[in-house]
Write an enzyme that holds these catalytic residues in place. Sequence first.
Site, PDB file in Angstrom:
ATOM      1  N   SER A  52      61.911  24.584  51.115  1.00 19.46           N
ATOM      2  CA  SER A  52      62.825  24.207  52.193  1.00 19.46           C
ATOM      3  C   SER A  52      62.506  24.951  53.483  1.00 19.46           C
ATOM      4  O   SER A  52      61.900  26.028  53.475  1.00 19.46           O
ATOM      5  CB  SER A  52      64.265  24.517  51.794  1.00 19.46           C
ATOM      6  OG  SER A  52      64.590  23.889  50.578  1.00 19.46           O
TER       7      SER A  52
HETATM    8  N1  SAH Z   1      64.160  26.057  45.573  1.00 20.59           N
HETATM    9  C1  SAH Z   1      62.777  25.647  45.807  1.00 20.59           C
HETATM   10  C2  SAH Z   1      62.636  24.272  46.433  1.00 20.59           C
HETATM   11  C3  SAH Z   1      63.126  23.203  45.536  1.00 20.59           C
HETATM   12  S1  SAH Z   1      62.404  21.603  45.738  1.00 20.59           S
HETATM   13  C4  SAH Z   1      62.013  26.678  46.606  1.00 20.59           C
HETATM   14  O1  SAH Z   1      62.611  27.687  47.023  1.00 20.59           O
HETATM   15  O2  SAH Z   1      60.808  26.495  46.794  1.00 20.59           O
HETATM   16  C5  SAH Z   1      63.305  20.849  44.393  1.00 20.59           C
HETATM   17  C6  SAH Z   1      62.799  21.219  43.016  1.00 20.59           C
HETATM   18  O3  SAH Z   1      63.720  20.709  42.059  1.00 20.59           O
HETATM   19  C7  SAH Z   1      61.448  20.617  42.673  1.00 20.59           C
HETATM   20  O4  SAH Z   1      60.566  21.632  42.280  1.00 20.59           O
HETATM   21  C8  SAH Z   1      61.748  19.662  41.528  1.00 20.59           C
HETATM   22  O5  SAH Z   1      60.709  19.575  40.578  1.00 20.59           O
HETATM   23  C9  SAH Z   1      62.987  20.301  40.923  1.00 20.59           C
HETATM   24  N2  SAH Z   1      63.868  19.432  40.131  1.00 20.59           N
HETATM   25  C10 SAH Z   1      64.214  18.130  40.356  1.00 20.59           C
HETATM   26  N3  SAH Z   1      65.062  17.700  39.412  1.00 20.59           N
HETATM   27  C11 SAH Z   1      65.292  18.744  38.568  1.00 20.59           C
HETATM   28  C12 SAH Z   1      66.089  18.935  37.392  1.00 20.59           C
HETATM   29  N4  SAH Z   1      66.852  17.955  36.890  1.00 20.59           N
HETATM   30  N5  SAH Z   1      66.074  20.148  36.808  1.00 20.59           N
HETATM   31  C13 SAH Z   1      65.307  21.165  37.292  1.00 20.59           C
HETATM   32  N6  SAH Z   1      64.523  21.045  38.390  1.00 20.59           N
HETATM   33  C14 SAH Z   1      64.518  19.849  39.031  1.00 20.59           C
END
Ligand code: SAH
Length: 210
Positions: A52
């Site tokens: 983000s």
């Molecule tokens: N917090 C992260 C950015 C998140 S991007 C950072 O600091 O870099 C969103 C993430 O959520 C992605 O890696 C995606 O693979 C994950 N994601 C999506 N659906 C999910 C689920 N049901 N459970 C766990 N992770 C999930």
Amino acid sequence: MVAAQIASRGIKNRRVLAVMAGMPREWFLPPHLQREAYDDAPLPIGSGQAISQPYIVALMTASLAPGRRDRVLEIGTGSGYQAAILARLVTGGRVYTIERRPDLLVEAEERFRRLSLTNIETRMGDGAVGWPDAAPFDGILVTAAAPRAPAALLEQLAPGGRMVIPIGDLGAQELVIYQSTVSGLEERSAGSVRFVPLISRFAFAEREWG
Ligand code: SAH
């Protein structure tokens, strides 16, 4: 970055600003993007996912406002940047973070080791079910967008706890803050955001994404 992009836009929580100022964002990026680490933008981390924008990380962290001894659950580990910031805020507590993509989780775990962050537990799987055996949590931070708050996560919130989650459709979402109080769950919005979707066969039907 912290002064120009975050404090200037109204984030006042000093501990959040200090922890973000001390966190090397370039360590969470692929080598070819490291020069852009302090830009005011989200950046791709592979597998179609993104780290983000720094301001949004600050807004979510300040909205959660974890205490030093809190137990915090993050859904969507991604690069690990947000979890690392949480870990340095809850020095006497613990961060639990769940990622559905094993490739991303392995890289994030390597970064946690490199930063000597020993108060982070990781799990691979669908974060929409939460982490029942470690619940309840003082704070829950969901870093992927959902059509509504997954019931399992609200159930795993401790009394007085807070959950921060982007709610909406695929185009745009509101950052919603749920606060558990003695008289029930309170809800407010902290502005518009845009996240990749929370993918969960357990929590949502495909059509709910509209
Ligand atoms: N917090 C992260 C950015 C998140 S991007 C950072 O600091 O870099 C969103 C993430 O959520 C992605 O890696 C995606 O693979 C994950 N994601 C999506 N659906 C999910 C689920 N049901 N459970 C766990 N992770 C999930």
